[in-house]
Design a protein around this motif. Structure first.
Motif, PDB file in Angstrom:
ATOM      1  N   LEU A 196       0.773  -1.321  -0.082  1.00 44.93           N
ATOM      2  CA  LEU A 196      -0.168   0.016  -0.001  1.00 44.93           C
ATOM      3  C   LEU A 196       0.853   1.264  -0.061  1.00 44.93           C
ATOM      4  O   LEU A 196       1.733   1.253   0.826  1.00 44.93           O
ATOM      5  N   VAL A 197       0.722   2.226  -0.922  1.00 41.99           N
ATOM      6  CA  VAL A 197       1.465   3.525  -1.060  1.00 41.99           C
ATOM      7  C   VAL A 197      -0.053   4.677  -0.351  1.00 41.99           C
ATOM      8  O   VAL A 197      -1.061   4.824  -1.228  1.00 41.99           O
ATOM      9  N   ASN A 198       0.245   4.870   0.722  1.00 43.91           N
ATOM     10  CA  ASN A 198      -0.896   6.163   1.350  1.00 43.91           C
ATOM     11  C   ASN A 198      -0.305   7.593   0.498  1.00 43.91           C
ATOM     12  O   ASN A 198       0.268   8.376   1.324  1.00 43.91           O
ATOM     13  N   ASN A 199      -0.760   7.662  -0.580  1.00 44.63           N
ATOM     14  CA  ASN A 199      -0.614   9.049  -1.414  1.00 44.63           C
ATOM     15  C   ASN A 199      -1.587  10.138  -1.120  1.00 44.63           C
ATOM     16  O   ASN A 199      -1.103  11.337  -1.424  1.00 44.63           O
ATOM     17  N   ALA A 200      -2.576   9.785  -1.044  1.00 43.44           N
ATOM     18  CA  ALA A 200      -3.695  10.706  -1.383  1.00 43.44           C
ATOM     19  C   ALA A 200      -3.559  11.867  -0.224  1.00 43.44           C
ATOM     20  O   ALA A 200      -3.459  11.753   0.950  1.00 43.44           O
ATOM     21  N   GLY A 201      -3.771  13.067  -0.774  1.00 41.91           N
ATOM     22  CA  GLY A 201      -3.538  14.302   0.185  1.00 41.91           C
ATOM     23  C   GLY A 201      -4.035  15.458  -0.532  1.00 41.91           C
ATOM     24  O   GLY A 201      -4.233  15.693  -1.912  1.00 41.91           O
ATOM     25  N   VAL A 202      -4.646  16.436   0.451  1.00 44.55           N
ATOM     26  CA  VAL A 202      -5.091  17.648  -0.072  1.00 44.55           C
ATOM     27  C   VAL A 202      -4.385  18.857   0.668  1.00 44.55           C
ATOM     28  O   VAL A 202      -4.067  18.572   1.848  1.00 44.55           O
ATOM     29  N   LEU A 203      -4.408  19.860  -0.065  1.00 39.70           N
ATOM     30  CA  LEU A 203      -4.101  21.146   0.931  1.00 39.70           C
ATOM     31  C   LEU A 203      -5.174  22.064   0.388  1.00 39.70           C
ATOM     32  O   LEU A 203      -5.612  22.016  -0.773  1.00 39.70           O
ATOM     33  N   GLU A 204      -5.330  23.229   0.914  1.00 39.76           N
ATOM     34  CA  GLU A 204      -6.300  24.378   0.603  1.00 39.76           C
ATOM     35  C   GLU A 204      -5.560  25.701   0.479  1.00 39.76           C
ATOM     36  O   GLU A 204      -4.357  25.587   0.575  1.00 39.76           O
ATOM     37  N   THR A 205      -6.304  26.638   0.003  1.00 41.73           N
ATOM     38  CA  THR A 205      -5.758  28.008  -0.193  1.00 41.73           C
ATOM     39  C   THR A 205      -4.698  28.405   0.834  1.00 41.73           C
ATOM     40  O   THR A 205      -5.119  28.437   2.064  1.00 41.73           O
ATOM     41  N   GLN A 206      -3.557  28.972   0.542  1.00 40.47           N
ATOM     42  CA  GLN A 206      -2.677  29.387   1.385  1.00 40.47           C
ATOM     43  C   GLN A 206      -3.256  30.507   2.382  1.00 40.47           C
ATOM     44  O   GLN A 206      -4.174  31.362   1.948  1.00 40.47           O
ATOM     45  N   MET A 207      -3.088  30.258   3.576  1.00 36.17           N
ATOM     46  CA  MET A 207      -3.802  31.100   4.647  1.00 36.17           C
ATOM     47  C   MET A 207      -3.099  31.057   5.921  1.00 36.17           C
ATOM     48  O   MET A 207      -2.569  29.804   6.419  1.00 36.17           O
ATOM     49  N   ARG A 208      -3.421  31.954   6.966  1.00 33.55           N
ATOM     50  CA  ARG A 208      -2.695  31.759   8.257  1.00 33.55           C
ATOM     51  C   ARG A 208      -3.553  31.399   9.039  1.00 33.55           C
ATOM     52  O   ARG A 208      -4.825  31.173   8.850  1.00 33.55           O
ATOM     53  N   VAL A 209      -3.295  30.677  10.207  1.00 32.94           N
ATOM     54  CA  VAL A 209      -4.228  30.101  11.038  1.00 32.94           C
ATOM     55  C   VAL A 209      -5.327  30.877  11.398  1.00 32.94           C
ATOM     56  O   VAL A 209      -6.491  30.291  11.652  1.00 32.94           O
ATOM     57  N   GLU A 210      -5.148  32.203  11.710  1.00 31.77           N
ATOM     58  CA  GLU A 210      -6.069  32.879  12.537  1.00 31.77           C
ATOM     59  C   GLU A 210      -7.402  33.067  11.484  1.00 31.77           C
ATOM     60  O   GLU A 210      -8.435  33.420  11.673  1.00 31.77           O
TER      61      GLU A 210
END
Length: 249
Positions: A85-99
């Protein structure tokens, strides 16, 4: 001779696709998981088959338990017993500060990047573990150098999710070492993939490559070679490793 079956989540693009092509060339029957983009995944399957390899595409959202269970059952029915198994699925969202982040965004990140790998590892272990009558196998998790840099000002939530993947890798490797399963992770740096467009900056690699000692972004194929080594018998005494592939960063 039986052909080993490899499942790659998020296998239709980028690092996943490069891994699928290389794995097929090295004799794996490749199960390519995708969430939405059936046309891209099926085109990759067609390419692999045209080159004499074995491949099939499977739709599933790895963040949904029922879909993960169905994915593993479908892979076994179609290609045979799982070997890796290769766990490759991943997402990120728009660049943003935590607040500026809301809970919905954070949950989306964690569902795919943390819940998904945990569920997929669970299903793989149930099939591969000698404790459950399996033949053993190997798991490679695709983490990120962001797990140790933190991605401040851009993707702290994504970086945190990859930190969880690192911890999963270390703990699970120890848990199943006696069951014939090796668990390792690769941690890519700045790699030329479509993921950066999801963050709102398709050309991000060109902006940040100056921070890389090798002064360039990496290619998906460079990550794929490391993944295939970790899956192979050449890495038979390697488990619990976090392998940075980041141009010296």
């Amino acid at each position: 001779m039986d052909v080993p079956v490899l499942l790659i989540t998020g296998g239709g693009r980028g690092i996943g696709a490069a891994t699928a092509r290389l794995a097929a060339a090295r004799g794996y029957a490749v199960a390519i998981n995708y969430r939405h983009d059936a046309s891209t995944a099926n085109a990759l399957v067609d390419q692999i088959r045209a080159e004499g390899g074995i491949a099939a595409a499977f739709a599933a959202d790895v963040g949904e338990e029922a879909e993960v269970t169905g994915l593993f059952e479908a892979v076994e029915r179609t290609l045979g017993p799982l070997a890796a198994l290769v766990n490759n699925a991943g997402v990120l969202e728009t660049q943003m500060r935590v607040e500026a982040m809301d809970a919905a965004r954070i949950r989306r990140i964690l569902a795919t990047n943390v819940v998904g790998p945990l569920l997929c590892c669970r299903e793989a272990i149930r099939r591969m573990s000698t404790r459950h009558g399996g033949q053993g196998g190997a798991i490679v998790n695709v983490s990120s150098v962001a797990a140790r840099t933190g991605s401040p000002g851009e993707y702290v939530d994504y970086a945190a999710s990859k930190g969880a993947v690192d911890t999963l890798t270390i703990g699970l490797a120890q848990e199943v070492a006696g069951d014939g399963i090796r668990v390792n992770a690769v941690r890519p740096g700045f790699i030329h993939t479509d993921m950066h467009a999801s963050g709102g900056e398709p050309g991000r690699i060109e902006r940040v490559k100056a921070f890389v000692p090798m002064k360039r972004g990496g290619q998906p194929e460079e990550i794929a070679h490391a993944i295939l080594w970790l899956l192979s018998a050449e890495a038979s005494y390697c488990s619990g490793a976090l392998v940075d592939i980041a141009g010296g960063r």
